[in-house]
Scaffold this active site. Structure first.
Site, PDB file in Angstrom:
ATOM      1  N   ASP A   7     -18.563 -32.284 -13.247  1.00  0.00           N
ATOM      2  CA  ASP A   7     -17.692 -32.766 -14.320  1.00  0.00           C
ATOM      3  C   ASP A   7     -17.080 -34.092 -13.874  1.00  0.00           C
ATOM      4  OD1 ASP A   7     -16.240 -32.325 -16.901  1.00  0.00           O
ATOM      5  OD2 ASP A   7     -14.510 -32.387 -15.576  1.00  0.00           O
ATOM      6  N   GLU A   9     -13.921 -37.180 -14.819  1.00  0.00           N
ATOM      7  CA  GLU A   9     -12.745 -37.638 -15.566  1.00  0.00           C
ATOM      8  C   GLU A   9     -12.837 -39.163 -15.639  1.00  0.00           C
ATOM      9  OE1 GLU A   9     -10.920 -35.621 -17.133  1.00  0.00           O
ATOM     10  OE2 GLU A   9     -11.520 -33.764 -16.140  1.00  0.00           O
ATOM     11  N   HIS A  57      -5.811 -35.858 -17.982  1.00  0.00           N
ATOM     12  CA  HIS A  57      -6.114 -35.462 -16.603  1.00  0.00           C
ATOM     13  C   HIS A  57      -4.983 -35.711 -15.605  1.00  0.00           C
ATOM     14  CE1 HIS A  57      -6.851 -39.732 -16.237  1.00  0.00           C
ATOM     15  NE2 HIS A  57      -7.978 -39.682 -16.932  1.00  0.00           N
ATOM     16  N   HIS A 150      -6.854 -31.197 -17.114  1.00  0.00           N
ATOM     17  CA  HIS A 150      -8.256 -31.301 -16.732  1.00  0.00           C
ATOM     18  C   HIS A 150      -8.362 -31.826 -15.299  1.00  0.00           C
ATOM     19  CE1 HIS A 150     -10.239 -31.342 -20.936  1.00  0.00           C
ATOM     20  NE2 HIS A 150      -9.040 -30.788 -21.011  1.00  0.00           N
ATOM     21  N   ASP A 155     -12.751 -27.957 -13.356  1.00  0.00           N
ATOM     22  CA  ASP A 155     -13.575 -27.730 -14.537  1.00  0.00           C
ATOM     23  C   ASP A 155     -15.012 -27.382 -14.161  1.00  0.00           C
ATOM     24  OD1 ASP A 155     -11.352 -28.229 -16.001  1.00  0.00           O
ATOM     25  OD2 ASP A 155     -12.080 -30.040 -16.976  1.00  0.00           O
TER      26      ASP A 155
END
Length: 235
Positions: A7, A9, A57, A150, A155
């Site tokens: 994942d 960000e 985030h 997040h 995640d």
């Protein structure tokens, strides 16, 4: 089979308009089992952090400006990824940012043939249902209470559990169970094993519990029944 669940960000939604990747979290699975090997990094985006992205985030530019630039640690990331398939939720988004960063430093983009998108898998399994990571965690009973904001590695850890469930959950290994079934066992065409009857290991015998109603309970029940007007069993 080696797969990497990952994942990212970012500073926004589109690398083509100048948005950058600021965090990546990767988790290794072999044969759909987590190995414990992970890769996690923050990156200095060399630009500002929009407030809308920071609200998602929690990564501020003051925090990120002390982190290395992507180019400084890209080789470490690529070594961890190897030639494994890469699994992400709405994978086109994450692939877009990762490949954008690679292209900026003159490295070959990762082939889209390696992409596995869990949104696409979930759409086939649960047509019409909500497909966000939160929604799928709820559907499969995956605890996400520690997910306040997040985070790429967090995640990825949640997605790894969702990915297993989307591919059959704890039943994944049942198709292999026939090979290891005890003598006399049989398996159906779906791979489910019907074990042969066998004597259970010796265990201390537990006396059966008494479940019969007491005389007092029977008397109260009789009184209750007698008080029901126009009972159908009286006709």
């Amino acid at each position: 089979m080696r797969e990497i669940i990952f994942d990212t960000e970012t500073t926004g939604l589109d690398p083509k308009t100048g948005d950058r990747m600021v965090e990546i979290g990767c988790l290794e699975m072999i044969d759909r089992v987590e190995t414990g090997n992970t890769y996690h990094a923050y990156y200095n985006p060399e630009r500002d952090m929009p407030s809308a992205a920071e609200a998602v985030h929690g990564l501020s530019i003051s925090f990120l400006e002390t982190k290395p630039k992507f180019a400084e640690t890209a080789d470490e990331l690529l070594e961890f990824l190897g030639d494994a398939s890469l699994v992400a939720h709405n994978a086109g988004f994450d692939f877009g940012f990762l490949n954008s960063e690679l292209e900026k430093i003159g490295k070959e983009p990762i082939s889209m043939d390696r992409m596995i998108d869990t949104v696409a898998i979930a759409r086939k399994r649960h047509p019409g249902a909500k497909l966000s990571l939160d929604a799928l965690c709820t559907r499969y009973g995956i605890d996400r209470s520690h997910r306040v904001k997040h985070g790429a590695l967090l995640d990825a850890e949640l997605l790894a559990q969702v990915y297993v469930e989307l591919n059959g959950g704890r039943q994944i290994g049942l198709e292999l169970a026939a090979d290891a079934a005890p003598s006399g066992a049989s398996s159906d065409t779906a791979g489910f094993v019907t074990p042969a009857l066998s004597k259970r290991p010796d265990k201390p015998r537990r006396e059966p519990r008494v479940h019969a109603a007491s005389p007092q309970e029977l008397a109260r029940h009789k009184e209750f029944i007698a008080g029901i007007k126009d009972a159908i069993w009286a006709h």
